[in-house]
Design a protein around this motif. Sequence first.
Motif, short mmCIF file in Angstrom:
data_model
loop_
_atom_site.label_atom_id
_atom_site.label_comp_id
_atom_site.label_asym_id
_atom_site.label_seq_id
_atom_site.Cartn_x
_atom_site.Cartn_y
_atom_site.Cartn_z
N ILE A 139 -2.13 -3.23 -10.31
CA ILE A 139 -1.97 -1.89 -9.78
C ILE A 139 -3.36 -1.26 -9.66
N SER A 140 -3.67 -0.72 -8.48
CA SER A 140 -4.96 -0.07 -8.24
C SER A 140 -4.71 1.34 -7.72
N SER A 141 -5.59 2.25 -8.12
CA SER A 141 -5.51 3.61 -7.61
C SER A 141 -6.91 4.10 -7.27
N TYR A 142 -6.99 5.03 -6.32
CA TYR A 142 -8.26 5.53 -5.79
C TYR A 142 -8.41 7.02 -6.13
N PHE A 143 -9.64 7.37 -6.47
CA PHE A 143 -9.94 8.76 -6.79
C PHE A 143 -11.24 9.16 -6.11
N GLN A 144 -11.26 10.34 -5.55
CA GLN A 144 -12.46 10.86 -4.87
C GLN A 144 -13.23 11.74 -5.86
N ALA A 145 -14.56 11.52 -5.93
CA ALA A 145 -15.42 12.36 -6.76
C ALA A 145 -16.44 13.03 -5.87
N TRP A 146 -16.62 14.34 -6.06
CA TRP A 146 -17.59 15.09 -5.24
C TRP A 146 -18.80 15.45 -6.06
N LEU A 190 0.83 -1.21 0.00
CA LEU A 190 0.00 0.00 0.00
C LEU A 190 0.86 1.25 0.00
N ASN A 191 0.48 2.17 -0.85
CA ASN A 191 1.12 3.48 -0.89
C ASN A 191 0.02 4.54 -0.85
N VAL A 192 -0.73 4.55 0.26
CA VAL A 192 -1.89 5.45 0.37
C VAL A 192 -1.84 6.35 1.61
N ASP A 193 -0.89 6.10 2.51
CA ASP A 193 -0.77 6.94 3.70
C ASP A 193 -0.19 8.29 3.29
N PRO A 194 -0.90 9.42 3.53
CA PRO A 194 -0.39 10.73 3.12
C PRO A 194 0.96 11.07 3.73
N PHE A 195 1.29 10.49 4.90
CA PHE A 195 2.56 10.80 5.56
C PHE A 195 3.70 9.88 5.11
N PHE A 242 -1.55 4.57 -4.49
CA PHE A 242 -1.78 3.35 -5.25
C PHE A 242 -1.58 2.13 -4.36
N GLU A 243 -2.03 1.00 -4.87
CA GLU A 243 -1.85 -0.29 -4.21
C GLU A 243 -1.34 -1.27 -5.25
#
Length: 380
Positions: free
Chosen positions: A373-380, A333-338, A346-347
Amino acid sequence: MIRKILSLFLFIYTLLVSQTHFTIPQNVWRISINNENSTGKWKGHDGQNGWKDYIYRLDSTDYSITQEWKQNITSQTYLIEYGFTDKATFILNIPRLKKFEQTHSWTIANDTTQSSLDQLMGQYYPTTKSNYGMGNVTMGMKILLLGNPAWRGGQNKYSFYGGIDVTLPFGEKREKYNANDVDDTGMPNQFKQLPIGSGVTQWQIKAFGELYRKVWGRLININWSVNLSTFSREIINPSISFLWIENASADSISRAIGDAVLYEQGGQIFGAIHGQIELWPKRLFLTTGMDWMFSGRDQYFSKSETWDIWMVKHSNYDTRQTLSTQSLKINFLNVDPFLQIGPVPFEMEIGVRWFVPYLTYHTYGNTSAWIRISSYFQAW
């Protein structure tokens, strides 16, 4: 703007709670690309390679034929998921076969001359076939029915889901036999074709869930699933094979079967159980498990009842299938902002899967490896 940034931060934080989640939060997109290579041999009635000891009579002589098949598939799959709500996720799965190869070999007992029957086998069954293109496309919904998903947490340390999928036959089907559609050697092109799909629509009802706990600061998941599949009846182009009758003329066989055949694939039951442990907090997960698939017999409806029966089941061959596989995968996992490396969360998943001997019959026993490879995107 501050509210949007805070919302995105909170969403990413939920991913740290659990790597595996069947649904994703509302208004979130998860886009995955999976590259996989698979190879395996056909497993017969005894769990060994090939279709063995089929007796065929030609010119008043009985011959015993053993055939073997091997396939090699390189594929790339695009998986798009969207969270309509925190409890409902839409999925769209689009596979593309970059390489699809099949080799076919045979041995003939009681044939000292290796003439007539061996020539027939070579005419009807090329030793190598290949193809590429789009596979069957799946779309569906996953809905949380009870409990809390691991990414949300809560008092209930379990989740129970339901879902429904439909798989549409986009994969190339078998072309119609045509005595005039031949290659330079005079072989009908249908004999050389390697279909990607059977041309039928699959409907699948799913039930699945997870149990999760924190042990010594590490998250442990147990995931399970049970799927039931049924298939539509469709008109298909029949495969021309001389092995069911003594008359080896392709034109005569085609007339006996008819121009089109009604086909229904046997229903399937699929089950799986997987265990997952967090090896490196917020970074690395290890998953292992086992899958099972059982299918009923296919059905054919042509002009020849004898051919219909032969296609479904005959000596040492059956369309009723059993498949069991084991798998092992690692998720980074590479999703922790810190802790994130680079600008995009991404994961990455690396996995292997292999068939279980003596639990796999009348289907291919494949071994495969993949990277996803997976990536996440936020939609408002």
